[in-house]
Design a protein around this motif. Structure first.
Motif, PDB file in Angstrom:
ATOM      1  N   ARG A 148       7.243  12.188 -16.046  1.00 15.78           N
ATOM      2  CA  ARG A 148       6.685  11.084 -16.828  1.00 15.78           C
ATOM      3  C   ARG A 148       7.281   9.747 -16.386  1.00 15.78           C
ATOM      4  N   ARG A 149       8.572   9.746 -16.080  1.00 15.31           N
ATOM      5  CA  ARG A 149       9.201   8.517 -15.587  1.00 15.31           C
ATOM      6  C   ARG A 149       8.566   8.099 -14.260  1.00 15.31           C
ATOM      7  N   CYS A 150       8.321   9.069 -13.382  1.00 13.30           N
ATOM      8  CA  CYS A 150       7.680   8.775 -12.097  1.00 13.30           C
ATOM      9  C   CYS A 150       6.316   8.131 -12.317  1.00 13.30           C
ATOM     10  N   GLU A 151       5.541   8.722 -13.218  1.00 14.43           N
ATOM     11  CA  GLU A 151       4.197   8.218 -13.478  1.00 14.43           C
ATOM     12  C   GLU A 151       4.238   6.806 -14.054  1.00 14.43           C
ATOM     13  N   GLU A 152       5.194   6.550 -14.956  1.00 13.89           N
ATOM     14  CA  GLU A 152       5.298   5.232 -15.584  1.00 13.89           C
ATOM     15  C   GLU A 152       5.647   4.158 -14.550  1.00 13.89           C
ATOM     16  N   VAL A 153       6.643   4.456 -13.717  1.00 13.68           N
ATOM     17  CA  VAL A 153       7.071   3.470 -12.719  1.00 13.68           C
ATOM     18  C   VAL A 153       5.978   3.246 -11.691  1.00 13.68           C
ATOM     19  N   PHE A 154       5.327   4.323 -11.259  1.00 18.48           N
ATOM     20  CA  PHE A 154       4.293   4.174 -10.238  1.00 18.48           C
ATOM     21  C   PHE A 154       3.075   3.434 -10.793  1.00 18.48           C
ATOM     22  N   SER A 155       2.785   3.621 -12.079  1.00 13.14           N
ATOM     23  CA  SER A 155       1.686   2.885 -12.701  1.00 13.14           C
ATOM     24  C   SER A 155       1.946   1.383 -12.635  1.00 13.14           C
ATOM     25  N   GLN A 156       3.193   0.985 -12.798  1.00 15.09           N
ATOM     26  CA  GLN A 156       3.550  -0.429 -12.675  1.00 15.09           C
ATOM     27  C   GLN A 156       3.371  -0.917 -11.248  1.00 15.09           C
ATOM     28  N   ARG A 157       3.770  -0.100 -10.275  1.00 16.62           N
ATOM     29  CA  ARG A 157       3.627  -0.491  -8.863  1.00 16.62           C
ATOM     30  C   ARG A 157       2.155  -0.645  -8.483  1.00 16.62           C
ATOM     31  N   ARG A 158       1.307   0.231  -9.027  1.00 20.62           N
ATOM     32  CA  ARG A 158      -0.116   0.220  -8.666  1.00 20.62           C
ATOM     33  C   ARG A 158      -0.841  -1.029  -9.146  1.00 20.62           C
ATOM     34  N   LYS A 159      -0.272  -1.750 -10.095  1.00 19.12           N
ATOM     35  CA  LYS A 159      -0.901  -2.982 -10.562  1.00 19.12           C
ATOM     36  C   LYS A 159      -0.943  -4.034  -9.463  1.00 19.12           C
ATOM     37  N   HIS A 160      -0.050  -3.904  -8.502  1.00 20.29           N
ATOM     38  CA  HIS A 160       0.050  -4.908  -7.446  1.00 20.29           C
ATOM     39  C   HIS A 160      -0.084  -4.289  -6.054  1.00 20.29           C
ATOM     40  N   ALA A 161      -0.546  -3.044  -5.970  1.00 24.73           N
ATOM     41  CA  ALA A 161      -0.603  -2.372  -4.665  1.00 24.73           C
ATOM     42  C   ALA A 161      -1.800  -1.433  -4.602  1.00 24.73           C
TER      43      ALA A 161
ATOM     44  N   CYS B 140       0.846  -1.190   0.000  1.00 18.75           N
ATOM     45  CA  CYS B 140       0.000   0.000   0.000  1.00 18.75           C
ATOM     46  C   CYS B 140       0.882   1.240   0.000  1.00 18.75           C
ATOM     47  N   TYR B 141       0.621   2.141  -0.955  1.00 12.54           N
ATOM     48  CA  TYR B 141       1.393   3.379  -1.043  1.00 12.54           C
ATOM     49  C   TYR B 141       0.565   4.547  -0.515  1.00 12.54           C
ATOM     50  N   LEU B 142       1.205   5.395   0.279  1.00 15.94           N
ATOM     51  CA  LEU B 142       0.570   6.577   0.830  1.00 15.94           C
ATOM     52  C   LEU B 142       0.984   7.790   0.012  1.00 15.94           C
ATOM     53  N   ILE B 143       0.005   8.613  -0.361  1.00 15.05           N
ATOM     54  CA  ILE B 143       0.275   9.801  -1.180  1.00 15.05           C
ATOM     55  C   ILE B 143      -0.368  11.009  -0.523  1.00 15.05           C
ATOM     56  N   ASP B 144       0.433  12.003  -0.187  1.00 13.52           N
ATOM     57  CA  ASP B 144      -0.076  13.248   0.392  1.00 13.52           C
ATOM     58  C   ASP B 144       0.218  14.379  -0.584  1.00 13.52           C
ATOM     59  N   GLU B 145      -0.664  14.539  -1.565  1.00 15.58           N
ATOM     60  CA  GLU B 145      -0.576  15.619  -2.569  1.00 15.58           C
ATOM     61  C   GLU B 145       0.659  15.532  -3.465  1.00 15.58           C
ATOM     62  N   VAL B 146       1.346  14.390  -3.487  1.00 12.31           N
ATOM     63  CA  VAL B 146       2.524  14.281  -4.338  1.00 12.31           C
ATOM     64  C   VAL B 146       2.368  13.058  -5.221  1.00 12.31           C
ATOM     65  N   THR B 147       2.349  13.247  -6.538  1.00  9.14           N
ATOM     66  CA  THR B 147       2.315  12.116  -7.448  1.00  9.14           C
ATOM     67  C   THR B 147       3.497  12.115  -8.413  1.00  9.14           C
ATOM     68  N   SER B 148       4.150  13.246  -8.586  1.00  8.79           N
ATOM     69  CA  SER B 148       5.336  13.283  -9.440  1.00  8.79           C
ATOM     70  C   SER B 148       6.184  14.492  -9.072  1.00  8.79           C
ATOM     71  N   VAL B 149       7.446  14.432  -9.441  1.00 14.89           N
ATOM     72  CA  VAL B 149       8.370  15.513  -9.099  1.00 14.89           C
ATOM     73  C   VAL B 149       9.266  15.818 -10.291  1.00 14.89           C
ATOM     74  N   GLY B 150       9.899  16.991 -10.251  1.00 14.77           N
ATOM     75  CA  GLY B 150      10.904  17.321 -11.249  1.00 14.77           C
ATOM     76  C   GLY B 150      10.308  17.852 -12.548  1.00 14.77           C
TER      77      GLY B 150
END
Length: 217
Positions: free
Chosen positions: A159-172, A143-153
């Protein structure tokens, strides 16, 4: 599963007492993503820190039956006098991960280069965020906790952050705070509304959003 059992959280400062939660009991089930909603000052970030374990309840218990992340991109756990590299290896060991594997991932993902070998205290906010997000993605969580932060930089790194996190969300799962109700709808299926020390779980996130709008009317 994450279970709050009669949780009370009180802050005492300068003779003032502020109650965030009062004997709150609720269960967050695996396989479901939740949005935490409430007016300003309702205790959204405090509740997230209680879920993460970075703060303890004044009374009651928070039980976690799964592996929960720290708030995504949060770099407050880094030791400012240690280098980025040493921070990464230290945190990897705490979570029982292979330090070399984690370091290789963070080194490639963060693109900090030689700055990994200088103390965190010398980092800019952007560099700190890159390291923190890379660290968040290097360790698998249930389970990932997000407090108003979904990407940085910049755009490319975001875009790299979004791509990697999209992969993590498939299993979390995700538990998130956002002032954007469209983001809450896109990411969450259920909602938790904080009100006067209570935490009310709504099985339909749209019902939680409707209550939130009424509270802010």
């Amino acid at each position: 599963m994450i279970r709050f059992e009669n949780v009370t959280k009180v802050y005492k400062t300068d003779g003032h007492r502020r109650t965030i939660l009062e004997q709150a009991s609720f269960t967050l089930k695996p396989g479901i993503s939740y949005g935490i909603l409430g007016i300003n000052g309702a205790g959204k970030s405090t509740t997230m820190r209680l879920i993460a374990g970075t703060e303890e309840p004044t009374r009651g218990l928070v039980k976690r039956g799964l592996r929960v992340s720290w708030p995504l991109g949060f770099g407050g756990g880094f030791h400012p006098q240690m280098t980025g590299r040493d921070n990464v290896k230290f945190i990897a060991r705490i979570y029982g991960e292979d330090p070399k594997r984690v370091l290789d991932f963070v080194e490639d993902f963060s693109e900090l280069g030689s700055y990994l070998d200088v103390p965190i205290r010398t980092y800019s906010s952007g560099m700190n965020a890159r390291l923190a997000f890379g660290m968040s993605m290097a360790i698998p969580f249930d389970c990932y906790l997000i407090d108003e932060v979904t990407s940085v930089g910049d755009g490319r790194f975001a875009r790299r952050c979004e791509e990697v996190f999209s992969q993590r969300r498939k299993h979390a799962d995700v538990i998130m705070i956002s002032h954007s109700m469209e983001v809450i709808r896109a990411w969450c299926t259920q909602g938790i509304v904080l009100l006067n020390g209570r935490a009310i779980v709504y099985e339909d996130v749209n019902d939680a959003i409707e209550v939130y709008h009424r509270l802010n009317a």
